[in-house]
Write an enzyme that holds these catalytic residues in place. Structure first.
Site, PDB file in Angstrom:
ATOM      1  N   ARG A   1       0.811  -1.223   0.000  1.00 34.05           N
ATOM      2  CA  ARG A   1       0.000   0.000   0.000  1.00 34.05           C
ATOM      3  C   ARG A   1       0.842   1.270   0.000  1.00 34.05           C
ATOM      4  O   ARG A   1       0.497   2.275   0.628  1.00 34.05           O
ATOM      5  CB  ARG A   1      -0.966   0.016   1.199  1.00 34.05           C
TER       6      ARG A   1
ATOM      7  N   SER B   1     -11.035   0.188   3.674  1.00 37.25           N
ATOM      8  CA  SER B   1     -10.167  -0.363   4.724  1.00 37.25           C
ATOM      9  C   SER B   1      -9.410   0.751   5.435  1.00 37.25           C
ATOM     10  O   SER B   1      -8.728   1.547   4.794  1.00 37.25           O
ATOM     11  CB  SER B   1      -9.181  -1.360   4.118  1.00 37.25           C
TER      12      SER B   1
ATOM     13  N   GLU C   1      -4.267   3.102   6.681  1.00 32.00           N
ATOM     14  CA  GLU C   1      -4.280   2.907   5.236  1.00 32.00           C
ATOM     15  C   GLU C   1      -4.995   4.074   4.566  1.00 32.00           C
ATOM     16  O   GLU C   1      -4.614   4.522   3.496  1.00 32.00           O
ATOM     17  CB  GLU C   1      -4.975   1.582   4.874  1.00 32.00           C
TER      18      GLU C   1
END
Length: 311
Positions: free
Chosen positions: A178, A227, A297
């Site tokens: 990520r 998320s 995130e």
């Protein structure tokens, strides 16, 4: 708003062919439906319009790209500088060869995966499940269901903050989980994704499987940001949050989802401060329970309001 040095008049900004709006509300443009305004919101007509604008824009003025706003908390004090939103001119997807697609930075994951299906290109089905655009996938190494952007990206075309247009191969992006090393202010205008030959019916079946799994496990009909925390090595973020007793936890108008504990919800009137504070409380409780530091995130941008002030 923000640093006085960044106070801008319309006359101080370069001319554009697209749309340039002052004090533009960002809440309607992000999934959480909360947050402040963009000092300036620029929707360029095409890549040349954006390049010319960036080339002539004062280098001290920050630039941020905005996609579908699914993985984003815009703080209540708003975003200083220029927010660039890539609209329809950047949402095209075209086939390059038997297994590759050239995708505009504003194209959605659903459009990319559907175009791949129609072309008999497999391996891109996972993009169906990510609520974002190609620019966000490339910057964040977006992924789901065992696949990541780094697995399919060949190269991307990027406009640097200086306005310079560069083509970067996948190996130049420094991908980790990520994360990429794309510099701040850079805007991804297109990307080439490569899959492998497949049968459209089988590709559609995989897309349907992914869509069903997502529907069953995630609060898709709520105001959420996707998320919230990265999965720590060897752990699932949702499980750590659940074990720390945070399922259903509320702060102001924000709540940890009962359905999937790695999702935060705006129950209707949450401020971005509510949402971010709830996330920080979850991080604190997880650290206390398991000793693990959860990493955000979701991207958090803009100015935090200080109680008792309007800046």
């Amino acid at each position: 708003m923000g640093d006085a040095r960044l106070t801008l008049a319309a006359t101080s900004l370069p001319p554009v062919r697209g749309s340039l709006k002052a004090d533009a509300p960002l809440a309607p443009l992000v999934w959480f439906k909360a947050g402040g305004v963009a000092q300036w919101l620029f929707e360029p007509k095409d890549a040349d319009d954006l390049s010319d604008f960036l080339t002539r824009l004062d280098p001290a003025i920050p630039v941020m790209a905005l996609g579908l706003g699914s993985n984003l908390i815009v703080r209540d004090g708003g975003v200083p500088g220029v927010v660039v939103r890539l609209g329809k001119p950047f949402a095209k997807v075209e086939q390059v060869d038997a297994t590759s697609l050239r995708c505009g930075g504003g194209a959605s994951g659903i459009l990319v995966s559907s175009t791949a299906r129609d072309a008999g290109i497999a391996g891109l089905e996972f993009l169906r499940s990510i609520p974002g655009t190609v620019g966000g996938f490339v910057r964040m190494n977006g992924g789901a269901y065992g696949r990541e952007t780094c697995d399919i990206l060949v190269e991307c075309e990027v406009l640097l903050r200086s306005g310079e247009r560069v083509t970067l191969p996948v190996d130049a992006l420094g991908y980790t989980y990520r994360h990429s090393t794309l510099p701040d202010g850079a805007v991804v205008v297109s990307a080439v994704f490569r899959g492998f030959p497949g049968e459209p019916a089988a590709i559609q079946a995989e897309m349907d499987r992914i869509a069903t799994a997502r529907e069953e496990s995630q609060p898709l009909r709520s105001k959420t940001g996707g998320s919230t925390f990265k999965n720590p090595a060897g752990h699932k973020a949702w499980q750590l949050v659940d074990e720390a007793g945070c399922r259903g936890l509320q702060r102001g108008g924000a709540q940890v989802s009962e359905k999937h504990t790695n999702f935060l919800l705006n129950l209707g009137d949450a401020t971005s401060a509510d949402i971010e504070a709830l996330g920080e409380e979850v991080r604190r409780r997880v650290k206390e329970k398991s000793g693990i530091d959860l990493e955000w995130e979701i991207q958090r941008v803009g100015v935090q309001l200080v109680e008792g002030t309007d800046t």
